[in-house]
Design an enzyme around this catalytic site. Structure first.
Site, PDB file in Angstrom:
ATOM      1  N   CYS A 133      19.064  64.749   3.800  1.00 45.05           N
ATOM      2  CA  CYS A 133      19.929  65.279   4.866  1.00 45.05           C
ATOM      3  C   CYS A 133      20.797  66.441   4.384  1.00 45.05           C
ATOM      4  O   CYS A 133      21.408  67.130   5.193  1.00 45.05           O
ATOM      5  CB  CYS A 133      20.791  64.160   5.444  1.00 45.05           C
ATOM      6  SG  CYS A 133      19.808  62.779   6.035  1.00 45.05           S
TER       7      CYS A 133
ATOM      8  N   HIS B 169      26.965  66.985   8.443  1.00 44.73           N
ATOM      9  CA  HIS B 169      25.729  66.248   8.744  1.00 44.73           C
ATOM     10  C   HIS B 169      26.065  65.199   9.800  1.00 44.73           C
ATOM     11  O   HIS B 169      27.079  64.510   9.720  1.00 44.73           O
ATOM     12  CB  HIS B 169      25.190  65.603   7.476  1.00 44.73           C
ATOM     13  CG  HIS B 169      24.053  64.675   7.740  1.00 44.73           C
ATOM     14  ND1 HIS B 169      22.981  65.025   8.534  1.00 44.73           N
ATOM     15  CD2 HIS B 169      23.828  63.391   7.340  1.00 44.73           C
ATOM     16  CE1 HIS B 169      22.149  64.004   8.604  1.00 44.73           C
ATOM     17  NE2 HIS B 169      22.634  63.000   7.900  1.00 44.73           N
TER      18      HIS B 169
ATOM     19  N   ASN C 229      20.680  61.251  14.166  1.00 42.17           N
ATOM     20  CA  ASN C 229      20.617  61.803  12.815  1.00 42.17           C
ATOM     21  C   ASN C 229      19.226  62.406  12.603  1.00 42.17           C
ATOM     22  O   ASN C 229      18.248  61.676  12.494  1.00 42.17           O
ATOM     23  CB  ASN C 229      20.902  60.682  11.806  1.00 42.17           C
ATOM     24  CG  ASN C 229      20.806  61.149  10.357  1.00 42.17           C
ATOM     25  OD1 ASN C 229      20.311  62.238  10.073  1.00 42.17           O
ATOM     26  ND2 ASN C 229      21.262  60.305   9.448  1.00 42.17           N
TER      27      ASN C 229
HETATM   28  N1  COA Z   1      22.439  46.360  17.799  1.00 40.32           N
HETATM   29  C1  COA Z   1      23.187  45.250  17.833  1.00 40.32           C
HETATM   30  N2  COA Z   1      23.664  44.667  16.718  1.00 40.32           N
HETATM   31  C2  COA Z   1      23.369  45.229  15.524  1.00 40.32           C
HETATM   32  C3  COA Z   1      22.581  46.395  15.436  1.00 40.32           C
HETATM   33  C4  COA Z   1      22.105  46.961  16.634  1.00 40.32           C
HETATM   34  N3  COA Z   1      21.345  48.069  16.646  1.00 40.32           N
HETATM   35  N4  COA Z   1      22.449  46.720  14.133  1.00 40.32           N
HETATM   36  C5  COA Z   1      23.121  45.805  13.441  1.00 40.32           C
HETATM   37  N5  COA Z   1      23.680  44.899  14.265  1.00 40.32           N
HETATM   38  C6  COA Z   1      24.499  43.754  13.949  1.00 40.32           C
HETATM   39  C7  COA Z   1      24.280  43.246  12.540  1.00 40.32           C
HETATM   40  O1  COA Z   1      23.137  42.404  12.477  1.00 40.32           O
HETATM   41  C8  COA Z   1      25.556  42.505  12.295  1.00 40.32           C
HETATM   42  O2  COA Z   1      25.470  41.247  12.920  1.00 40.32           O
HETATM   43  P1  COA Z   1      26.077  39.943  12.194  1.00 40.32           P
HETATM   44  O3  COA Z   1      27.545  40.227  12.061  1.00 40.32           O
HETATM   45  O4  COA Z   1      25.751  38.860  13.161  1.00 40.32           O
HETATM   46  O5  COA Z   1      25.393  39.875  10.890  1.00 40.32           O
HETATM   47  C9  COA Z   1      26.592  43.330  13.058  1.00 40.32           C
HETATM   48  O6  COA Z   1      25.869  44.114  14.002  1.00 40.32           O
HETATM   49  C10 COA Z   1      27.410  44.229  12.180  1.00 40.32           C
HETATM   50  O7  COA Z   1      26.522  44.923  11.323  1.00 40.32           O
HETATM   51  P2  COA Z   1      27.027  45.932  10.263  1.00 40.32           P
HETATM   52  O8  COA Z   1      25.899  46.334   9.384  1.00 40.32           O
HETATM   53  O9  COA Z   1      28.282  45.384   9.610  1.00 40.32           O
HETATM   54  O10 COA Z   1      27.455  47.145  11.198  1.00 40.32           O
HETATM   55  P3  COA Z   1      28.177  48.452  10.785  1.00 40.32           P
HETATM   56  O11 COA Z   1      29.397  48.608  11.578  1.00 40.32           O
HETATM   57  O12 COA Z   1      28.276  48.603   9.274  1.00 40.32           O
HETATM   58  O13 COA Z   1      27.153  49.576  11.278  1.00 40.32           O
HETATM   59  C11 COA Z   1      25.512  51.126  10.511  1.00 40.32           C
HETATM   60  C12 COA Z   1      25.859  49.648  10.718  1.00 40.32           C
HETATM   61  C13 COA Z   1      24.101  51.217   9.940  1.00 40.32           C
HETATM   62  C14 COA Z   1      25.571  51.832  11.844  1.00 40.32           C
HETATM   63  C15 COA Z   1      26.543  51.742   9.523  1.00 40.32           C
HETATM   64  O14 COA Z   1      26.649  50.945   8.372  1.00 40.32           O
HETATM   65  C16 COA Z   1      26.191  53.136   9.124  1.00 40.32           C
HETATM   66  O15 COA Z   1      26.239  54.055   9.908  1.00 40.32           O
HETATM   67  N6  COA Z   1      25.863  53.365   7.820  1.00 40.32           N
HETATM   68  C17 COA Z   1      25.477  54.658   7.349  1.00 40.32           C
HETATM   69  C18 COA Z   1      24.025  54.900   7.645  1.00 40.32           C
HETATM   70  C19 COA Z   1      23.653  56.341   7.562  1.00 40.32           C
HETATM   71  O16 COA Z   1      24.392  57.201   7.949  1.00 40.32           O
HETATM   72  N7  COA Z   1      22.447  56.613   7.038  1.00 40.32           N
HETATM   73  C20 COA Z   1      21.917  57.923   6.926  1.00 40.32           C
HETATM   74  C21 COA Z   1      22.713  58.725   5.962  1.00 40.32           C
HETATM   75  S1  COA Z   1      22.101  60.334   5.815  1.00 40.32           S
END
Ligand code: COA
Length: 328
Positions: free
Chosen positions: A111, A255, A285
């Site tokens: 990215c 980004h 993204n």
């Molecule tokens: N819909 C509904 N629930 C979802 C879900 C979705 N699409 N994806 C995850 N969940 C759930 C999880 O299973 C978890 O449930 P649980 O509490 O019962 O286990 C809950 O939501 C919280 O998950 P969590 O991983 O803590 O959420 P988060 O707030 O950290 O958000 C991301 C997850 C991936 C959106 C976040 O971590 C993120 O943006 N990370 C960076 C990723 C990124 O930018 N990657 C590319 C970089 S170039």
């Protein structure tokens, strides 16, 4: 020595996937995706190959730059989702736009790819006086290897392409490129030709070891932690080199991964959110395409004016990060 952006262009696939579309095949909902990421819809390729998106974005950038493709001396492509391991996407585009006098190669810095590619272009312009114009093109079809059974990652990504034609100038320019390979196993996708040794590859063994091969794996929480550090750090290091401060920047073009990452970085930097160009709500993204897509859209809308200072800041797999400060 700086650069002058002569023209930008973009190409998006015909079809889009809304948050609600994902409810048909994974357990999710529009509210979760919007509040956790800021994304509402994302373009998603059907029949369009990556090079095709890149070609159309490039043709638009060349047309808007008002130049003859024969005067382009270098085409730099960036992608993590090229159609071919070889040849480079840049070579295909170089031929199809008629840039018959150009060298061509691709960069993979995930990215951060566009930031790396633009900085590489500037370095070529700085060291080769025979070079007049460089075309930098980012194109991605992440949907080709996103794991559509992983609800925490598949909702994040979109497909698309954007390009820019640049020349050398005396305008302000500074850059800082970096990588922290110790986080390589936090965000990765294997090449298509890996065989059984994957089972004993301890370096990349994760809790998702049983995931489908060749799909994108990410440790969302760790990548998030990295991103909220990398964004402000990249800006600060590039600004320090340029001898400028936060207040000197008119527009921040980060980004586009997650709006919460951008909000956290904005708070750390003490910059109001209205100085950030945000397009992730409708593009998701798009990896290396995300920064040039945001730049292109802001230019099309007339938001960015000539003479204004821009900070382009990327982060992603590698883990790579980097920032460029330019005067438009
Ligand atoms: N819909 C509904 N629930 C979802 C879900 C979705 N699409 N994806 C995850 N969940 C759930 C999880 O299973 C978890 O449930 P649980 O509490 O019962 O286990 C809950 O939501 C919280 O998950 P969590 O991983 O803590 O959420 P988060 O707030 O950290 O958000 C991301 C997850 C991936 C959106 C976040 O971590 C993120 O943006 N990370 C960076 C990723 C990124 O930018 N990657 C590319 C970089 S170039």
């Amino acid at each position: 020595m700086g650069i002058n952006i002569l023209g930008t262009g973009c190409c998006l696939p015909e079809q889009k996937l809304s948050n609600n579309d994902f409810c048909r095949f994974i357990d999710t909902n529009d509210e979760w995706i919007r509040t956790r990421t800021g994304i509402t819809e994302r373009p998603m390729s059907g029949w369009e190959p990556t090079w095709y998106l890149g070609l159309n974005a490039s043709m638009q950038a060349v047309e808007r730059a008002g130049i003859d493709p024969k005067e382009i001396g270098l085409v730099i492509g960036c992608s993590v989702s090229s159609d071919f391991l070889t040849p480079s996407m840049a070579s295909i585009i170089q031929h199809k736009i008629g840039a018959v006098n150009a060298a061509a190669f691709d960069i993979n810095a995930a990215c951060t790819g566009f930031v790396y590619a633009l900085d590489t272009a500037r370095r070529f312009l700085d060291t080769d006086s025979s070079l007049k114009y460089v075309l930098v093109v980012a194109a991605e079809n992440l949907s080709r290897f996103v794991d559509f059974t992983d609800r925490s990652s598949c909702i994040l990504f979109g497909d698309g392409s954007a390009a820019a034609v640049i020349e050398r100038s005396e305008k302000l320019y500074s850059s800082h490129l970096a990588s922290d390979g110790s986080g390589a196993n936090l965000l990765f996708a294997r090449s298509m030709d890996v065989a059984e040794e994957i089972k004993t590859d301890k370096e990349f063994e994760t809790e998702f070891a049983d995931m489908p091969l060749h799909k994108l794996y990410q440790n969302g929480k760790e990548v998030y932690k990295f991103a909220v550090q990398a964004l402000p750090k990249s800006f600060e290091l590039a600004a320090e080199k340029a001898g400028i401060t936060i207040d000197d920047i008119d527009w921040f073009i980060p980004h586009q991964a997650n709006v919460r990452i951008i909000e956290t970085a904005a708070k750390k930097l003490g910059v109001p959110m209205d100085k950030f160009i945000i397009t992730l709500d409708h593009y998701g993204n798009t990896s290396s395409s995300s920064i040039p897509l945001a730049l292109n859209e802001a230019l099309e809308k007339g938001i960015i004016k000539r003479g204004q200072k821009l900070a382009l800041i990327g982060f992603g797999a590698g883990l790579t990060y980097g920032g460029i400060i330019i005067e438009y």
